[in-house]
Design an enzyme around this catalytic site. Structure first.
Site, PDB file in Angstrom:
ATOM      1  N   ARG A  33       0.847  -1.215   0.000  1.00 52.63           N
ATOM      2  CA  ARG A  33       0.000   0.000   0.000  1.00 52.63           C
ATOM      3  C   ARG A  33       0.874   1.255   0.000  1.00 52.63           C
ATOM      4  O   ARG A  33       0.568   2.226  -0.687  1.00 52.63           O
ATOM      5  CB  ARG A  33      -0.903   0.028   1.235  1.00 52.63           C
ATOM      6  N   GLU A 177     -14.095 -14.226   9.026  1.00 50.62           N
ATOM      7  CA  GLU A 177     -13.971 -13.642   7.680  1.00 50.62           C
ATOM      8  C   GLU A 177     -13.646 -14.690   6.624  1.00 50.62           C
ATOM      9  O   GLU A 177     -12.485 -14.991   6.369  1.00 50.62           O
ATOM     10  CB  GLU A 177     -12.881 -12.551   7.681  1.00 50.62           C
ATOM     11  N   LYS A 219     -17.762 -11.431   8.568  1.00 52.94           N
ATOM     12  CA  LYS A 219     -17.183 -10.466   7.612  1.00 52.94           C
ATOM     13  C   LYS A 219     -17.003 -11.159   6.269  1.00 52.94           C
ATOM     14  O   LYS A 219     -15.935 -11.714   5.979  1.00 52.94           O
ATOM     15  CB  LYS A 219     -15.842  -9.944   8.152  1.00 52.94           C
TER      16      LYS A 219
HETATM   17  C1  5MM Z   1      -9.857  -8.670   2.702  1.00 50.60           C
HETATM   18  O1  5MM Z   1      -9.041  -7.833   3.468  1.00 50.60           O
HETATM   19  C2  5MM Z   1      -9.640  -7.320   4.646  1.00 50.60           C
HETATM   20  C3  5MM Z   1     -10.609  -6.224   4.342  1.00 50.60           C
HETATM   21  O2  5MM Z   1      -9.963  -5.243   3.570  1.00 50.60           O
HETATM   22  P1  5MM Z   1     -10.600  -4.753   2.177  1.00 50.60           P
HETATM   23  O3  5MM Z   1     -11.855  -4.009   2.576  1.00 50.60           O
HETATM   24  O4  5MM Z   1      -9.531  -3.870   1.612  1.00 50.60           O
HETATM   25  O5  5MM Z   1     -10.890  -5.957   1.338  1.00 50.60           O
HETATM   26  C4  5MM Z   1      -8.507  -6.780   5.534  1.00 50.60           C
HETATM   27  O6  5MM Z   1      -8.944  -6.667   6.871  1.00 50.60           O
HETATM   28  C5  5MM Z   1      -7.319  -7.687   5.442  1.00 50.60           C
HETATM   29  O7  5MM Z   1      -7.615  -8.911   6.044  1.00 50.60           O
HETATM   30  C6  5MM Z   1      -6.155  -6.964   6.141  1.00 50.60           C
HETATM   31  O8  5MM Z   1      -5.832  -5.840   5.376  1.00 50.60           O
HETATM   32  C7  5MM Z   1      -4.950  -7.865   6.328  1.00 50.60           C
HETATM   33  O9  5MM Z   1      -4.555  -8.353   5.087  1.00 50.60           O
HETATM   34  P2  5MM Z   1      -3.246  -9.245   4.958  1.00 50.60           P
HETATM   35  O10 5MM Z   1      -3.241  -9.634   3.500  1.00 50.60           O
HETATM   36  O11 5MM Z   1      -2.123  -8.372   5.304  1.00 50.60           O
HETATM   37  O12 5MM Z   1      -3.413 -10.405   5.865  1.00 50.60           O
END
Ligand code: 5MM
Length: 338
Positions: A33, A177, A219
């Site tokens: 990011r 999730e 989620k």
């Molecule tokens: C799917 O990613 C989760 C929600 O984010 P978006 O709304 O951008 O889709 C997010 O919470 C994600 O699990 C975290 O950013 C951690 O991601 P990583 O890939 O670092 O485990």
């Protein structure tokens, strides 16, 4: 903590007119990011950026909870107040990502499994002591030809339920999730079939492993066409298919569904959430967005200390629009800045 307290926290996380900020990017994800805005990912810069989000003035009006990464849960505001304590004192529930990312799933080419169950009981206990009140575990379900298999869905559902049961034992509300990825050329119908099968397996495991559905938050992804699909379904088709799928597979005992954005643009994610809230549903329908809440703020910040307030303004702007969407009062015209 008694079950009643866990249920109270779960309800607070999906409080009316509010949603959850996902600021739990792991080291690799935050590096990506920051690279997109030309910023190196150092601890000092991650702290500065996340502090801007967490201390944005008035954010508690729109944000019920924040998912933090391990590093952030151990950090404090510049005047020394631990972030978890700062959030609590502003009426925002602090949470923590506890999965350890994904790896390829043996025997299921093209599918992944989430790691982090070993030693999780001890880690959860420590996170509770550090002030976290909920946790998050993300399972990833890829879509491709002959993927996912029933075995891939079943392995991920089993792990999600084991994590959720451990969370409740440790007095943490689990965010469950299961993310069916948007990557690919698949149709909305295919996403619906996979999301349906995934949620069916996840709730069967949650029930089998004794997880209290009243004390968790789901989620999921929205039911949506693949990002590279030749023809993408309209916003109203997304809302219709998502609601149909949730109604079939998510028990009414679950207090709320906080959708991930999964690669949708900020506007798309808000529009879909608004449409989802046009109809009555048995659970609260809200957001737990990462990218869709943070993209404009990241762009505005660009790693510059002098852009601190600009980043906060952008974050609050999107948070407010999503809060309106979850309350069912967002209109396209709200997107126009005066
Ligand atoms: C799917 O990613 C989760 C929600 O984010 P978006 O709304 O951008 O889709 C997010 O919470 C994600 O699990 C975290 O950013 C951690 O991601 P990583 O890939 O670092 O485990």
């Amino acid at each position: 903590m008694r079950k009643q307290e866990l249920e109270r926290v779960a309800r607070a996380m999906v409080a009316e007119g509010k949603g959850i900020l996902a600021a739990d990017e792991s080291a690799g994800t935050i590096r990506k990011r920051f690279a997109a805005i030309g910023v190196e990912s150092t601890e000092a810069l991650r702290h500065r950026y996340r502090e801007a989000l967490l201390t944005a003035p008035g954010m508690a009006e729109y944000i019920s909870g924040v998912i933090l990464f391990d590093e952030t849960l151990r950090q404090s505001t510049h005047d020394g107040q631990p972030f978890a304590e700062w959030l609590q004192s502003h009426g925002v529930v602090p949470g923590i990502k506890v999965d350890r990312g994904t790896t390829t799933l043996a025997g299921c080419p093209g599918s992944r499994i989430t790691e982090g169950l070993d030693g999780l009981r001890e880690r959860l206990y420590e996170y509770q002591q550090l002030g976290a009140r909920f946790a998050k575990w993300r399972a990833v379900i890829d879509i491709d030809k002959d993927v996912p298999t029933a075995a891939a869905i079943s392995a991920n559902a089993h792990a999600l339920a084991r994590y959720a049961a451990l969370c409740q034992e440790a007095d943490l509300v689990p965010i469950v999730e299961p993310e069916v990825l948007m990557d690919g050329t698949h149709s909305l119908q295919r996403c619906e079939a996979v999301t349906d099968a995934t949620l069916l397996a996840v709730f069967a495991e949650l029930v089998a492993q004794g997880v209290a559905l009243e004390a968790m938050v789901l989620k999921p992804n929205m039911v949506i066409s693949g990002a590279e699909a030749p023809e993408r379904a309209s916003a109203s088709e997304v809302a219709e298919a998502t609601l149909r799928c949730m109604r079939r597979r998510v028990p009414a005992a679950v207090p709320g569904i906080a959708f991930l954005s999964g690669g949708q643009s900020p506007l798309e994610a808000t529009r879909h959430l608004a449409l989802l809230n046009h109809e009555r549903a048995p659970w609260r329908l809200t957001f737990s967005y990462g990218r869709a809440l943070q993209e404009p703020a990241l762009q505005a910040w660009a790693g510059k200390a002098s852009h601190h307030e600009a980043a906060q303004r952008e974050f609050l702007w999107r948070a407010r629009l999503n809060a309106r969407a979850t309350a069912g009062i967002w209109r396209e015209s709200d997107e126009v800045r005066q």
